[in-house]
Design a protein around this motif. Sequence first.
Motif, short mmCIF file in Angstrom:
data_model
loop_
_atom_site.label_atom_id
_atom_site.label_comp_id
_atom_site.label_asym_id
_atom_site.label_seq_id
_atom_site.Cartn_x
_atom_site.Cartn_y
_atom_site.Cartn_z
N PHE A 33 0.80 -1.27 -0.16
CA PHE A 33 -0.05 -0.02 0.08
C PHE A 33 0.77 1.23 0.17
O PHE A 33 2.00 1.33 0.46
CB PHE A 33 -1.16 0.00 1.23
N GLU A 34 0.07 2.33 -0.60
CA GLU A 34 0.65 3.64 -0.45
C GLU A 34 -0.30 4.68 -0.61
O GLU A 34 -1.55 4.31 -0.34
CB GLU A 34 1.33 3.99 -1.86
N ARG A 100 -9.90 -8.83 1.96
CA ARG A 100 -10.36 -7.48 2.54
C ARG A 100 -9.87 -7.59 3.99
O ARG A 100 -9.34 -6.45 4.65
CB ARG A 100 -11.92 -7.50 2.65
N ALA A 101 -9.94 -8.69 4.64
CA ALA A 101 -9.46 -8.69 6.36
C ALA A 101 -7.91 -8.58 6.28
O ALA A 101 -7.47 -7.65 7.16
CB ALA A 101 -9.86 -9.94 6.71
N SER A 102 -7.28 -9.09 5.45
CA SER A 102 -5.95 -8.76 5.26
C SER A 102 -5.68 -7.23 5.12
O SER A 102 -4.60 -6.61 5.84
CB SER A 102 -5.20 -9.56 4.21
N LEU A 103 -6.23 -6.74 4.40
CA LEU A 103 -6.00 -5.29 4.18
C LEU A 103 -6.26 -4.54 5.47
O LEU A 103 -5.75 -3.71 5.84
CB LEU A 103 -6.93 -4.76 2.91
N SER A 104 -7.66 -4.93 5.82
CA SER A 104 -7.92 -4.05 7.06
C SER A 104 -6.91 -4.30 8.13
O SER A 104 -6.56 -3.54 8.94
CB SER A 104 -9.38 -4.91 7.38
N TRP A 105 -6.43 -5.37 8.29
CA TRP A 105 -5.77 -5.79 9.39
C TRP A 105 -4.20 -5.04 9.06
O TRP A 105 -3.53 -4.48 10.09
CB TRP A 105 -5.19 -7.29 9.41
N THR A 106 -3.75 -4.92 7.83
CA THR A 106 -2.70 -4.33 7.67
C THR A 106 -2.70 -2.71 7.91
O THR A 106 -1.69 -2.22 8.44
CB THR A 106 -2.11 -4.67 6.27
N LEU A 107 -3.84 -2.26 7.51
CA LEU A 107 -4.05 -0.83 7.62
C LEU A 107 -4.10 -0.39 9.11
O LEU A 107 -3.48 0.63 9.78
CB LEU A 107 -5.21 -0.23 7.04
N GLU A 125 -9.05 6.55 8.43
CA GLU A 125 -10.19 6.30 8.99
C GLU A 125 -11.40 5.87 8.09
O GLU A 125 -12.27 4.95 8.24
CB GLU A 125 -10.74 7.37 9.62
N ASP A 126 -11.32 6.25 6.71
CA ASP A 126 -12.26 5.88 5.67
C ASP A 126 -12.08 4.41 5.23
O ASP A 126 -13.10 3.84 4.86
CB ASP A 126 -12.14 6.88 4.63
#
Length: 147
Positions: A33-34, A100-107, A125-126
């Motif tokens: 991500f960036e 999606r869960a992996s992205l959320s965890w990483t963020l 936050e978004d």
Amino acid sequence: MVFPLRGFEFVRSTNYPMADGGHIWDLRIGVLFEPGRAQVFPVSIRIAPDPFDEKTFHRVRDQWVSNVSGRQVTLLKSGMDDEALMAVGMTPEKLDLAMRASLSWTLKAWDAAARDGGAKGSVYEDDCESADPSFYPVEKFASGGRA
């Protein structure tokens, strides 16, 4: 990689079918991500060398999906191998949910490491549930994990 890493309770995977029986497996998901953009993709499926037996798995390392370093047998499949994904029941819908869960965890992990406080008010936050606080309190980072 985002630190700190933590252990978690063992969760029994579905079987990866092989001639000698069902083997446990895990799916590695990559997140790059960036600002304003993320790429999420399945990387690899790691398969335990021996079939799973719930009576003996705690004593037989080759029934575990763990670090493959030093193993004589390493069973890897591409995380983009549709046939391998379907063999373990990973439908496109489940894969989308896992990514999606992996992205959320990483963020959230990045957010916790980059600022003080929880997800509310975060620059991400978004992308996160605003009522869901960060799961790694800054106090724990600041104390070297001793909080």
